[in-house]
Design an enzyme around this catalytic site. Structure first.
Site, PDB file in Angstrom:
ATOM      1  N   ALA A  75      -2.281   0.447   3.512  1.00 38.57           N
ATOM      2  CA  ALA A  75      -2.635   0.785   4.896  1.00 38.57           C
ATOM      3  C   ALA A  75      -3.392  -0.343   5.591  1.00 38.57           C
ATOM      4  CB  ALA A  75      -3.450   2.077   4.922  1.00 38.57           C
ATOM      5  N   THR A  76      -4.170  -1.125   4.832  1.00 42.75           N
ATOM      6  CA  THR A  76      -4.893  -2.242   5.458  1.00 42.75           C
ATOM      7  C   THR A  76      -3.895  -3.238   6.043  1.00 42.75           C
ATOM      8  OG1 THR A  76      -6.890  -2.034   4.105  1.00 42.75           O
ATOM      9  CG2 THR A  76      -6.435  -4.206   5.012  1.00 42.75           C
ATOM     10  N   SER A 203      -0.491   4.945   3.320  1.00 44.44           N
ATOM     11  CA  SER A 203      -0.845   4.377   2.022  1.00 44.44           C
ATOM     12  C   SER A 203      -0.370   5.325   0.937  1.00 44.44           C
ATOM     13  CB  SER A 203      -2.368   4.228   1.950  1.00 44.44           C
ATOM     14  OG  SER A 203      -2.765   3.994   0.624  1.00 44.44           O
ATOM     15  N   ALA A 204       0.085   4.777  -0.200  1.00 45.13           N
ATOM     16  CA  ALA A 204       0.559   5.640  -1.291  1.00 45.13           C
ATOM     17  C   ALA A 204      -0.593   6.181  -2.139  1.00 45.13           C
ATOM     18  CB  ALA A 204       1.533   4.877  -2.178  1.00 45.13           C
ATOM     19  N   HIS A 205      -1.633   5.356  -2.349  1.00 39.53           N
ATOM     20  CA  HIS A 205      -2.649   5.751  -3.339  1.00 39.53           C
ATOM     21  C   HIS A 205      -3.594   6.836  -2.848  1.00 39.53           C
ATOM     22  CE1 HIS A 205      -6.594   3.813  -2.261  1.00 39.53           C
ATOM     23  NE2 HIS A 205      -5.808   3.142  -1.450  1.00 39.53           N
ATOM     24  N   THR A 243       9.552 -10.142  -1.639  1.00 37.76           N
ATOM     25  CA  THR A 243      10.394  -9.298  -2.492  1.00 37.76           C
ATOM     26  C   THR A 243       9.811  -7.894  -2.586  1.00 37.76           C
ATOM     27  OG1 THR A 243      11.119 -11.185  -3.783  1.00 37.76           O
ATOM     28  CG2 THR A 243      11.309  -9.036  -4.837  1.00 37.76           C
ATOM     29  N   CYS A 328     -14.962   1.673   0.768  1.00 34.90           N
ATOM     30  CA  CYS A 328     -14.796   0.279   1.187  1.00 34.90           C
ATOM     31  C   CYS A 328     -16.123  -0.355   1.570  1.00 34.90           C
ATOM     32  CB  CYS A 328     -13.861   0.217   2.379  1.00 34.90           C
ATOM     33  SG  CYS A 328     -12.411   1.240   2.116  1.00 34.90           S
TER      34      CYS A 328
END
Length: 404
Positions: A75-76, A203-205, A243, A328
């Protein structure tokens, strides 16, 4: 009641990878290891097929077209690509941007960088409940405003802004609307069509997927243009070269597929846990819930306990993995800028705990957490001379403290 400690209640910082997600990822590390961009053989085709399946699953959660999903490292990066990309592309139209003081650092620091490059940014304040005033937003819009960035759910206080109303305002004025939805996906319904969003960071995490992978939704109708921030082989329709990490993308896709399928039960689970916790801390005096309880991600509670020092509180509840501030910025001793924006004084901002529940959290764990916090608050306050004075009816704000 035996609960295995420490109890993890910091799901807004990160989540464990769902076992179903981990299992889905493994073959793409060792067997289907091709480069999705290799279009001359089956190894590449299989990898590309897996990437496109994930893209479709991610798009489905937010009601987008798969072609509108651009993979990033998180997301960042999505926030950076969206804000810098749009600002630089549309700067001939104007150089004024609008955001909110309680945004994530990934948005605020990106805005600061653009200020250094000659853009002008308006930082909107929030009301005591953490919500922005839509009239104030309208008043801040100028003829040269090109982008507005407002997060869907706040990472510290979980407050959910009225995104569809803001989307309506932006569409009417033809202003690009960016939304950081890292804390919203999988916790509240997200629909980019209904909310008229142009750019949305994911974001996935935060959704039981792997770390190091995220996505940016980029609207196609009406088309939103961006200037690339990462140059190279022209991957992801030129928006983001590099990639593609097939295994990470497969993980994110599966995590988002599950999130869509289980959204209703996840939300009900979070609400139940939240109610158990709030009931458990009933009776503690001088407790303040930070942020609106109605307009809020159901898995988030941010609570300030007056007359208790935040750091000593974290130490006292070491059987709980909770945070004060966001992961953060919790390394700094400054009180949370989000809580300060709500108008909380330094003492209350310093004595806050962010408790965030997850899919794996049990009712017993939440009960245990509430009881532990209740007993520790009592002990810490017994040691506090300020608490004693407060109990004696002394108005602490009226005291003139001697300077040393």
């Amino acid at each position: 009641m035996t609960v295995k400690t420490p109890v993890y209640l910091d799901y807004a910082a990160t989540t464990p990878v769902d076992k179903r997600v981990a299992e889905k990822m493994i073959p793409y590390l060792t067997e289907t290891f091709g480069n999705p961009a290799s279009n001359s053989h089956a190894f590449g085709w299989e990898a590309e097929e897996a990437v496109e399946k994930a893209r479709a699953d991610i798009a489905a959660l937010i009601n987008a077209d798969p072609k509108e999903i651009v993979f990033t490292s998180g997301a960042t990066e999505s926030d950076n690509l969206a804000i810098k990309g749009a600002a630089n592309f549309y700067k001939t139209k104007g150089k004024h941007l609008i955001t909110v003081k309680t945004e994530h650092k990934a948005v605020l620091d990106t805005m600061r960088e653009l200020e250094r490059q000659g853009f002008e940014v308006t930082y909107l304040g929030v009301q005591e409940n953490g919500l922005i005033d839509l009239e104030e937003l309208k008043a801040a819009i100028r003829d040269d405003t090109i982008l507005i960035s407002v997060m869907w759910a706040n990472n510290e206080i979980g407050v959910v802004q009225d995104i569809p109303a803001i989307g309506e305002i932006c569409r009417e004025r033809k202003i690009v609307f960016h939304v950081d939805a890292a804390q919203a996906c999988g916790k509240v319904p997200v629909d980019v069509e209904a909310a008229k969003i142009d750019l949305l960071s994911m974001s996935a995490h935060k959704v039981y997927g792997p770390k190091g992978i995220g996505a940016l939704y980029v609207r196609r109708k009406p088309r939103v243009r961006l200037e690339a921030q990462m140059h190279g082989g022209g991957h992801e329709r030129g928006f983001r070269s590099g990639t593609l990490p097939t295994h990470q993308i497969v993980g994110m896709g599966e995590a988002f597929r599950i999130a869509k399928e289980e959204l209703e039960q996840d939300m009900a689970h979070y609400r139940k846990l939240r109610d158990i916790f709030l009931k458990g801390i009933e009776g503690i005096e001088e407790v303040y819930i930070n942020g609106d309880l109605e307009h809020r991600a159901p898995n988030n509670l941010n609570v300030s306990f007056n007359f208790v020092e935040g750091e000593s509180l974290i130490m006292a509840v070491k059987e709980l993995a909770v945070s004060s501030g966001s992961a953060c910025t919790s390394a700094s001793l400054e009180p949370s800028y989000v809580l300060r924006a709500l108008g909380r004084n330094d003492e209350l901002a310093h004595s806050s705990l962010r408790i965030t529940f997850g899919r794996m959290t049990t009712e017993e764990e939440v009960q245990f957490a509430a009881e532990l916090i209740k007993s520790k608050i009592g002990k810490l306050r017994e040691l506090s001379p300020l608490w004693e004075m407060f109990k004696d009816g002394i108005d602490l704000n009226s005291i003139e403290w001697a300077a040393h």
